[in-house]
Enzyme design. Structure first.
Site, PDB file in Angstrom:
ATOM      1  N   SER A 193       0.800  -1.232   0.000  1.00  0.00           N
ATOM      2  CA  SER A 193       0.000   0.000   0.000  1.00  0.00           C
ATOM      3  C   SER A 193       0.826   1.273   0.000  1.00  0.00           C
ATOM      4  O   SER A 193       0.253   2.368  -0.014  1.00  0.00           O
ATOM      5  CB  SER A 193      -0.946   0.002   1.199  1.00  0.00           C
ATOM      6  OG  SER A 193      -2.019  -0.885   0.972  1.00  0.00           O
ATOM      7  N   ALA A 225      -8.506 -16.459   0.104  1.00  0.00           N
ATOM      8  CA  ALA A 225      -8.546 -16.582   1.559  1.00  0.00           C
ATOM      9  C   ALA A 225      -7.850 -17.838   2.074  1.00  0.00           C
ATOM     10  O   ALA A 225      -7.296 -17.834   3.169  1.00  0.00           O
ATOM     11  CB  ALA A 225      -9.983 -16.549   2.055  1.00  0.00           C
ATOM     12  N   THR A 226      -7.872 -18.914   1.316  1.00  0.00           N
ATOM     13  CA  THR A 226      -7.246 -20.161   1.751  1.00  0.00           C
ATOM     14  C   THR A 226      -6.034 -20.475   0.875  1.00  0.00           C
ATOM     15  O   THR A 226      -5.880 -19.927  -0.222  1.00  0.00           O
ATOM     16  CB  THR A 226      -8.232 -21.334   1.661  1.00  0.00           C
ATOM     17  OG1 THR A 226      -8.606 -21.522   0.280  1.00  0.00           O
ATOM     18  CG2 THR A 226      -9.476 -21.060   2.495  1.00  0.00           C
ATOM     19  N   TYR A 266     -10.027   1.988   6.236  1.00  0.00           N
ATOM     20  CA  TYR A 266      -9.038   1.693   5.201  1.00  0.00           C
ATOM     21  C   TYR A 266      -9.696   0.922   4.059  1.00  0.00           C
ATOM     22  O   TYR A 266     -10.224  -0.176   4.255  1.00  0.00           O
ATOM     23  CB  TYR A 266      -7.910   0.872   5.815  1.00  0.00           C
ATOM     24  CG  TYR A 266      -6.601   0.951   5.077  1.00  0.00           C
ATOM     25  CD1 TYR A 266      -5.816   2.093   5.146  1.00  0.00           C
ATOM     26  CD2 TYR A 266      -6.134  -0.126   4.335  1.00  0.00           C
ATOM     27  CE1 TYR A 266      -4.604   2.163   4.490  1.00  0.00           C
ATOM     28  CE2 TYR A 266      -4.920  -0.063   3.676  1.00  0.00           C
ATOM     29  CZ  TYR A 266      -4.157   1.076   3.759  1.00  0.00           C
ATOM     30  OH  TYR A 266      -2.954   1.150   3.102  1.00  0.00           O
ATOM     31  N   ASN A 301      -9.095  -0.061  -0.056  1.00  0.00           N
ATOM     32  CA  ASN A 301      -8.392  -0.036  -1.342  1.00  0.00           C
ATOM     33  C   ASN A 301      -9.279   0.478  -2.462  1.00  0.00           C
ATOM     34  O   ASN A 301      -8.800   1.101  -3.416  1.00  0.00           O
ATOM     35  CB  ASN A 301      -7.893  -1.440  -1.691  1.00  0.00           C
ATOM     36  CG  ASN A 301      -6.677  -1.856  -0.887  1.00  0.00           C
ATOM     37  OD1 ASN A 301      -6.006  -1.026  -0.274  1.00  0.00           O
ATOM     38  ND2 ASN A 301      -6.393  -3.146  -0.870  1.00  0.00           N
ATOM     39  N   GLY A 336       3.159  -0.691   3.502  1.00  0.00           N
ATOM     40  CA  GLY A 336       2.130  -1.566   2.968  1.00  0.00           C
ATOM     41  C   GLY A 336       2.552  -3.013   2.981  1.00  0.00           C
ATOM     42  O   GLY A 336       3.731  -3.341   3.138  1.00  0.00           O
TER      43      GLY A 336
END
Length: 381
Positions: A59, A128-129, A165, A167, A334
């Site tokens: 970031s 996520a996994t 926050y 994106n 970031g």
């Protein structure tokens, strides 16, 4: 060097106690410089970390986006108080958002009311996994897809109400840059930031790129949910409890497509270039005084799930002086799978430390220990 013994100890503990594969610290303090490392760049070969390595800055790319928009404001091409609808009519007019009320300033300060983009099902179900990440690590996102993701969930607040926050706000900011200039976001960053500052090892990563220039460390990640965890249940409050169990070997994530970052964070650089960039942001050597003041007009992050003891400007932050005993320290940083970068320094640009780990963010305490070792400031103490 004895002067940096405390900082070296922090690096060593990051590897021994925090589980960081490899870490570097690059210090500029007036005319004095120092470069320290601990751990390795490659777990298989054991090769050490070294100066000049290229890495994903996460970031930190938000600061490049803010700098471009402020440069455009200085030229009279736009105002950061323009509404989104003034440049991208209708993009925000869905799911309860109002493009006539959300401004560019709201986007850049994370006060737009946009929800945390990483919680969007379109993102979380892919990555996520471990198994999901392996399947989708080379997926490419178009700007149009990212704009849809940015508004795919309802607002978390009214414009200007609070810090959250997101994106997605920077996706929209990047699209505004492209609409106003007629150029790509990457070209505008090169034209207005990297080339004027002589950042020869810095660029916005091309959409199809999945690797890094040489030299670079391998990147390793534990940033995955437990097997069977439902990404739909993920919230800013519970995400840590759903993460996979400690002790599993890290996944090598060096090669991946990071187009998901776009204008919210898709810049590859080195510690040396980032110190030069950050110095320009703190001293105002790139932007005119009016825009420099705008960049450092901050809002409180209190009550959010972002870094504690901070105030957020336009794409960067400063530590709350109540937490530093009155000392002013600024920062940029970031994280991404397999990479965490931050730089912290004094506003006069004379003293900066830049740190990179070849795994993602694990604890704010590591940053705070670096600050204490280098600046003698105990954050929040």
């Amino acid at each position: 060097m004895a002067a940096y013994e405390k900082l070296q100890q922090v690096l060593d503990r990051a590897v021994a106690e925090v589980g960081v594969p490899g870490i570097v610290a690059d210090v500029k303090d007036g005319d004095r410089t120092w470069f320290g490392t601990a751990g390795v760049a490659d777990l298989e070969t054991g090769s050490p970390r070294r100066p000049g390595e290229h890495f994903h800055t996460g970031s930190s790319g938000k600061t490049f986006t803010a700098a471009v928009l402020l440069a455009l404001e200085a030229e009279g091409r736009l105002s950061i108080d323009d509404t989104v609808n003034a440049h991208l009519p209708g993009v925000l007019d869905v799911n309860g958002y109002d493009g006539d009320k959300i401004t560019i300033r709201h986007l850049l300060s994370n006060t737009s009311g946009l929800f945390p983009t990483g919680l969007a099902p379109e993102v979380s179900y892919r990555y996520a996994t471990r198994s999901g990440f392996v399947q989708h690590r080379f997926d490419t996102f178009s700007t149009e897809e990212l704009l849809r993701v940015a508004v795919s969930q309802p607002p978390v607040g009214a414009p200007g109400e609070r810090f959250e926050y997101a994106n997605g706000g920077f996706y929209i900011a990047g699209a505004i840059i492209e609409k106003v200039t007629g150029n790509s976001y990457a070209d505008e960053v090169e034209l207005r930031v990297t080339r004027p500052l002589g950042l020869t090892h810095t660029r916005v990563r091309p959409t199809a790129d999945t690797g890094y220039p040489t030299p670079h460390p391998r990147g390793y990640s534990h940033l995955f949910l437990k097997d069977g965890a439902d990404p739909a249940a993920l919230t800013p409050e519970n995400w840590q409890s759903l993460m996979e169990e400690p002790g599993l070997p890290p996944l090598d994530v060096t090669e991946l497509n990071s187009s998901l970052g776009y204008a919210a964070g898709n810049v590859v650089s080195t510690t040396g270039d980032m110190i030069r960039f950050f110095t320009a942001m703190t001293t105002g050597s790139l932007l005119p005084p009016a825009q420099h003041r705008q960049m450092w007009t901050t809002v409180s992050t209190e009550g959010s799930y972002w870094m504690p003891h901070t105030r957020y400007g336009l794409g960067l932050f400063e530590f709350d002086e109540q937490a530093t005993g009155g000392r002013t320290l600024c920062g940029v940083g970031g994280s991404l799978w397999g990479s965490w970068f931050f730089a912290v320094g004094t506003p006069d640009g004379r003293h900066t430390v830049a740190v990179h780990t070849n795994t993602e963010w694990k604890t704010w305490d590591l940053m705070f220990k670096v600050v204490e070792a280098e600046f003698g400031v105990s954050i929040g103490a």
